[in-house]
Write a protein that holds these residues in place. Structure first.
Motif: not given
Length: 129
Positions: A76-79, A81, A95-96
Motif C-alpha cells: 500500500g502507498t499513502y504518499w 496517488n 492504493s491502500p
C-alpha cells in the motif's frame, strides 16, 4: 501499470499500480519475471538512501507482500496517488485498499495474532512489461 489477480485463469481483481521509475538521482526499475509472495507483513517501516536526494523514510507502509530477498514488494502507498504511472523505487505501489485486498487474497496467510508470515511458498506473481 495494472495488477490483475486470477483464479483458474479468470480475473477476479484488477487495479492500477505504480512501478519503478527513472529519477534524477537514479534508475529504479521493477524487475520482470516470476516471483512468490513468500513473506508478508500488515505494516512495515521502510527507509533507504539520502533524504535530500532520492531517499525515503516511510513509517507504517501498509499491506506488504515481499517477493524478493532484496526487499522488492507489492504494498500500500499513502504518499502519492499517481497509480497507473511509474513512480516507485522499484516496488509495486498500490492504493491502500487494493493492497489490503491482495494481502488478504494471497498466501501465506498472516494469522491475526502474528506480526508476519514467512513461508517457502506463496502466491505466484508474474511481472511483465
Amino acid at each position: 501499470q495494472l495488477v490483475f489477480a486470477y483464479e483458474n485463469g479468470t480475473p477476479v481483481f484488477v487495479t492500477r499500480a505504480a512501478t519503478g521509475e527513472v529519477f534524477r538521482y537514479g534508475t529504479y526499475t521493477t524487475p520482470t519475471g516470476s516471483f512468490l509472495t513468500y513473506y508478508k507483513r500488515p505494516t512495515r517501516h521502510m527507509a533507504n538512501g539520502d533524504l535530500t536526494a532520492d531517499g525515503y523514510d516511510l513509517p507504517g507502509v501498509p499491506w506488504v507482500m515481499y517477493i524478493t530477498e532484496s526487499g522488492l514488494s507489492l504494498h500500500g502507498t499513502y504518499w502519492h496517488n499517481d497509480f497507473g504511472h511509474p513512480k516507485s523505487h522499484g516496488c509495486v505501489n498500490l492504493s491502500p485498499s487494493a493492497a489490503k485486498w491482495l494481502f488478504r487474497w494471497t498466501n501465506p496467510v498472516v494469522p491475526p495474532e502474528q506480526q508476519f508470515a514467512y513461508k517457502t511458498t506463496g502466491t505466484l506473481v508474474e511481472i511483465i512489461q
